[in-house]
Design a protein around this motif. Structure first.
Motif, PDB file in Angstrom:
ATOM      1  N   HIS A  15       0.923  -1.192  -0.178  1.00  0.00           N
ATOM      2  CA  HIS A  15      -0.026  -0.040  -0.006  1.00  0.00           C
ATOM      3  C   HIS A  15       0.885   1.196  -0.001  1.00  0.00           C
ATOM      4  O   HIS A  15       0.522   2.429  -0.031  1.00  0.00           O
TER       5      HIS A  15
ATOM      6  N   SER B 272      -3.753  -4.899   2.708  1.00  0.00           N
ATOM      7  CA  SER B 272      -4.205  -3.986   3.596  1.00  0.00           C
ATOM      8  C   SER B 272      -5.498  -4.236   4.399  1.00  0.00           C
ATOM      9  O   SER B 272      -5.871  -4.192   5.284  1.00  0.00           O
TER      10      SER B 272
ATOM     11  N   GLY C 216      -6.232   3.527   9.902  1.00  0.00           N
ATOM     12  CA  GLY C 216      -5.286   3.033   8.608  1.00  0.00           C
ATOM     13  C   GLY C 216      -6.212   2.511   7.653  1.00  0.00           C
ATOM     14  O   GLY C 216      -5.823   2.948   6.381  1.00  0.00           O
TER      15      GLY C 216
ATOM     16  N   THR D 113      -6.854   3.210   3.045  1.00  0.00           N
ATOM     17  CA  THR D 113      -5.727   2.643   2.413  1.00  0.00           C
ATOM     18  C   THR D 113      -6.039   2.033   1.024  1.00  0.00           C
ATOM     19  O   THR D 113      -5.121   1.559   0.341  1.00  0.00           O
TER      20      THR D 113
ATOM     21  N   ASN E 269      -7.167   6.204  -1.749  1.00  0.00           N
ATOM     22  CA  ASN E 269      -5.824   6.883  -1.378  1.00  0.00           C
ATOM     23  C   ASN E 269      -5.301   7.486  -2.585  1.00  0.00           C
ATOM     24  O   ASN E 269      -4.442   8.475  -2.107  1.00  0.00           O
TER      25      ASN E 269
ATOM     26  N   HIS F 204      -3.453  10.212  -0.343  1.00  0.00           N
ATOM     27  CA  HIS F 204      -1.979  10.306  -0.028  1.00  0.00           C
ATOM     28  C   HIS F 204      -1.504  11.565  -0.002  1.00  0.00           C
ATOM     29  O   HIS F 204      -1.575  12.443  -0.829  1.00  0.00           O
TER      30      HIS F 204
ATOM     31  N   THR G 136      -2.871  11.170   6.662  1.00  0.00           N
ATOM     32  CA  THR G 136      -1.625  10.233   6.926  1.00  0.00           C
ATOM     33  C   THR G 136      -1.188  10.720   8.192  1.00  0.00           C
ATOM     34  O   THR G 136      -0.711  10.013   8.940  1.00  0.00           O
TER      35      THR G 136
END
Lengths: 110, 217, 474
Positions: C254, C273, C332, C336, C341, C345, C350
């Motif tokens: 991931h 994940s 998480g 993920t 994401n 991201h 995060t």
């Protein structure tokens, strides 16, 4: 290798919040399911409460479904999510079964 | 105990843990070989022959880079176009380009870039992501950042800014002066241009495509 | 400390490690506060201690205090587990001082030299500039020497003494932990290759080897604090190792969605994940089960007393099981999958996940070990909560939880404004940062950060004074 020709539709702006909420609830409900299951088994709660545990697992699966469809996951990820849901369902059975077995075999020894 | 089941046998689980860990590690190592081959840096020849590498060679700085939707892959990919002048030249040799990129990458670490910015999305979140910074419309011919520095090309504008970031108030959160020399600045621009040519599987989505704010929330 | 109840040299050394860890924990929070203030008042310490430097110190202090506390925990439990004094304790003590001295030098260089010219000398002596492992290369080599000495002590003791399941797991885990650090020590011009190996260190530490370490410490804690059955606990530990490494090693995928790596990592990352939270849920069940069973057995014997011999430590251990599930699991999981994401991201999501996961999964259990050490050092039979212990644990966990929620809201603004609507450009980034919800969230983050810090001060006071408190049973 896997075929990279995956067309991924964009996520609609209004779908972000439901995605985050549903994916958090997956584990919240999952945790409650596992928690109630174990609590009933170690006799903290009455047996009929088990129905509630299964209801929470159903909610978990529903949230996984909502999350997956809003995200437009591909067929592979969809299968992975189904496996995760089944895995979560079996998890407390397996854990309890194993722990209890060890406990019993040890109680007899000592 | 007569009914000692395998599921409550310590040794069974010890072996399972070892096998599972070993199997996962071997799979990871095998994938690492495959990935390493795919993300090794390309060469000048690759670029000239139109060979698509995930990470092109350093001479990509001699070319125009754009970020376009790839219908088959369903997301945007960097596209290496025709020649484009970079600090006045479009014939940087493989050695020269590699040296600039090397200096730039070294500089990006020596100045702790990653502790404010994100590179390829990893780092700190105090300043903008630099993955495709080279393609940012703000640095383009009509962009506010290029106009602010008074330079006529994108690369000169970025290099000027990097040398004197504290003189260009872009936002209340200003970049500090990091004693970046002119040579280092050129290297850093080469590093940024090269990074924008890396095929990041469509990250970031829609980069530079949306001009005005929609102001949703 | 006049009357020291520690007869073991290994435990003595453990207290040194744990003490320095607690000091670094404080430093981590302090520099975190500086960085949090800079989000609100960007001119704060501008040009003196810029955000980048405050953040380096914040996250490096985090990693180092945890490594210190982990070494300390192992030195603490080794004599109990193996039944013998740790071998090579002199080398262990020497290395402790080398480690401390090196850290002081590195911190001074971070604070006063900060950056260098783009040259190899900077990488060797000032900073490597790679998030979490910025330490210059000379310090990297030093860390390798320190880690090897530690692993050697652990192995020699484990082989000579009684080799319990916990010690076996720790031996295997710690050698992987030390070995993985080597993956983060080289320089390359190719940033994709750079980040590929960088994640080997970061991910395989925090989502694999550290998690297994926590499993081993939790097992030790359950045996010592509530008298759980060793065989049950150790079998469970092996299952945990299988699940954690089974999902965690390839869960590395991931991090390989967007760094130039092939697209097949989407599928690998998504699959593993999705499995990663399962061991965390299971860990939680296990603690509940063991607690229920041992207490149930004692109740059946007509003894109404609690089975817990160290209330504050047990509180932190339970918080660990819960926090691991919450921080690493829930926080998480919801960002993920690659589809979402792509937008989350590199946003404050995060950061939110990082805060709660590091705290929930690691800080909690290591603080728990600190309480175990206080108990052992003062020869306490049953250690109780004091008012300060309760305030400390409530303020720290409440503060971290609050910071996490604030950062999650900030991340949500970033996803919607900077990413989904503005396509992640420079202008889009600052549009998101200037949003009302974002700035409000950052204010709350600072306020709750201060709450956390006050909680830490109480914790420090409690750790220093509770040993002499007459409320405990001796």
């Amino acid at each position: 290798m896997l075929n990279p020709a995956i067309i991924r539709p964009e996520i609609a702006l209004n779908d972000f919040l439901p995605i985050f909420v549903s994916s958090s609830l997956v584990l919240v409900f999952g945790g409650i399911y596992v928690g109630i299951y174990t609590a009933v088994k170690v006799k903290y709660l009455k047996p009929w409460v088990m129905v509630i545990a299964y209801a929470f697992w159903t909610l978990t699966s529903y949230c996984l479904y909502v999350m997956g469809s809003l995200m437009h996951v591909g067929s592979f990820t969809a299968k992975a999510l189904v496996v995760a849901a089944i895995g979560l369902f079996l998890l407390p059975f397996a854990v309890y079964y194993m722990e209890d077995n060890v406990h019993k075999s040890n109680e007899h020894k000592t | 105990m007569a009914n000692k089941s395998v599921w409550s046998d310590n040794r069974f689980w010890q072996r399972s843990a070892t096998w599972i860990t070993g199997f996962a590690s071997i799979l990871l190592i095998w994938l690492t070989f495959d990935t390493s081959a795919q993300i090794s840096m390309g060469t000048d020849e690759d670029i000239q022959n139109g060979v698509k590498k995930k990470v092109p060679g350093a001479t990509v700085i001699n070319y125009r880079i754009t970020y376009e939707m790839d219908a088959k892959r369903g997301h945007e990919v960097p596209v290496i176009g025709g020649k484009e002048k970079f600090f006045g030249r479009d014939d940087w040799s493989e050695e020269e380009a590699a040296a600039m990129l090397h200096l730039g990458k070294l500089g990006s670490q020596a100045k702790n870039c990653m502790d404010c910015h994100t590179l390829l999305g990893n780092g700190a979140y105090y300043a903008p992501d630099l993955t495709k910074a080279w393609l940012d419309p703000a640095w383009g011919p009509d962009g506010s950042m290029q106009a602010m520095t008074g330079k006529s090309t994108k690369e000169e504008a970025i290099a000027e800014f990097l040398q004197h970031p504290d003189q260009y108030p872009t936002h209340a959160r200003m970049m500090p002066n990091l004693n970046i020399t002119e040579k280092e600045a050129i290297g850093l621009v080469a590093f940024l241009k090269h990074m924008s040519s890396i095929d990041t599987n469509g990250f970031p989505r829609n980069f530079g495509k949306i001009k005005g704010a929609i102001n949703g929330k | 400390m006049a009357n020291n109840h520690l007869t073991s040299e290994s435990k003595q050394l453990a207290t040194w490690y744990l003490t320095f860890a607690a000091i670094l924990f404080g430093a981590q929070l302090l520099f975190g506060l500086v960085a949090a203030i800079q989000y609100i008042v960007p001119g704060f310490l501008y040009g003196i201690l810029d955000f980048s430097i405050a953040r380096i110190l914040h996250i490096n202090a985090l990693v180092v205090w945890m490594v210190f506390a982990m070494f300390g925990s192992v030195y603490w439990l080794l004599p109990d587990e193996t039944g013998i004094e740790t071998i090579g304790i002199k080398a262990g003590k020497l290395v402790y001082w080398i480690f401390v001295a090196a850290i002081v030098v590195v911190v001074l260089v971070y604070l006063f030299i900060q950056i260098g010219p783009a040259s190899d000398a900077t990488i060797w002596f000032i900073t490597e500039g790679r998030e979490y492992i910025e330490a210059p290369r000379w310090a990297d080599l030093g860390i390798v020497v320190v880690a090897l000495t530690f692993v050697a002590n652990l192995f020699l003791t484990g082989i000579k003494g009684k080799q319990t399941g916990i010690v076996t797991v720790l031996m295997a885990d710690m050698i992987a932990f030390a070995g993985l650090y080597l993956a983060g020590m080289f320089f390359t011009d190719n940033i994709s290759v750079d980040q590929y190996w960088w994640w080997w260190v970061i991910h395989l530490w925090v989502e694999a080897t550290w998690e297994v370490f926590v499993g081993a410490i939790a097992a030790y804690g359950l045996i010592t604090m509530i008298g759980a059955h060793r065989k049950v606990v150790e079998m469970w530990l092996w299952i945990e190792v299988a699940m954690l490494f089974g999902s965690g090693i390839l869960g590395l995928g991931h991090h390989y969605f967007w760094i130039g790596t092939p697209e097949y990592w989407w599928e690998i990352g998504a699959l593993f994940s999705a499995l990663e939270p399962l061991p965390l849920v299971a860990m939680f069940v296990h603690v509940l089960y063991d607690w229920g069973k041992t207490q149930g057995a004692q109740d059946a014997n007509g003894d109404k007393n609690s089975v817990i011999t160290n209330k504050p430590a047990f509180t932190w251990f339970v918080l660990n099981a819960f926090g691991n599930f919450l921080g690493a699991g829930i926080w998480g999981f919801f960002h993920t999958l690659p589809q979402v994401n792509l937008y989350t991201h590199g946003t404050q999501f995060t950061s939110a996940h990082g805060h709660l996961a590091f705290f929930g999964a690691y800080a909690t259990i290591l603080v728990g070990v600190m309480y175990l050490a206080v108990q052992g050092k003062n020869g306490i039979k049953v250690m109780k909560n004091t008012k300060t212990s309760i305030w400390a644990v409530s303020m720290i966990s409440g503060g971290v939880m609050g910071m996490t929620v604030s950062l999650t809201i900030a991340g949500y603004v970033q996803v919607l404004v900077s990413r989904a609507q503005m396509g992640a450009t420079w202008a889009g980034y600052f549009d998101g940062q200037n949003g009302l919800w974002f700035t409000q969230a950052m204010d709350w983050r600072l306020i709750l950060g201060i709450v956390t810090f006050i909680g830490f001060l109480l914790l420090a006071k409690d750790l220093l004074t509770t040993g002499k408190d007459p409320v405990h049973e001796r």
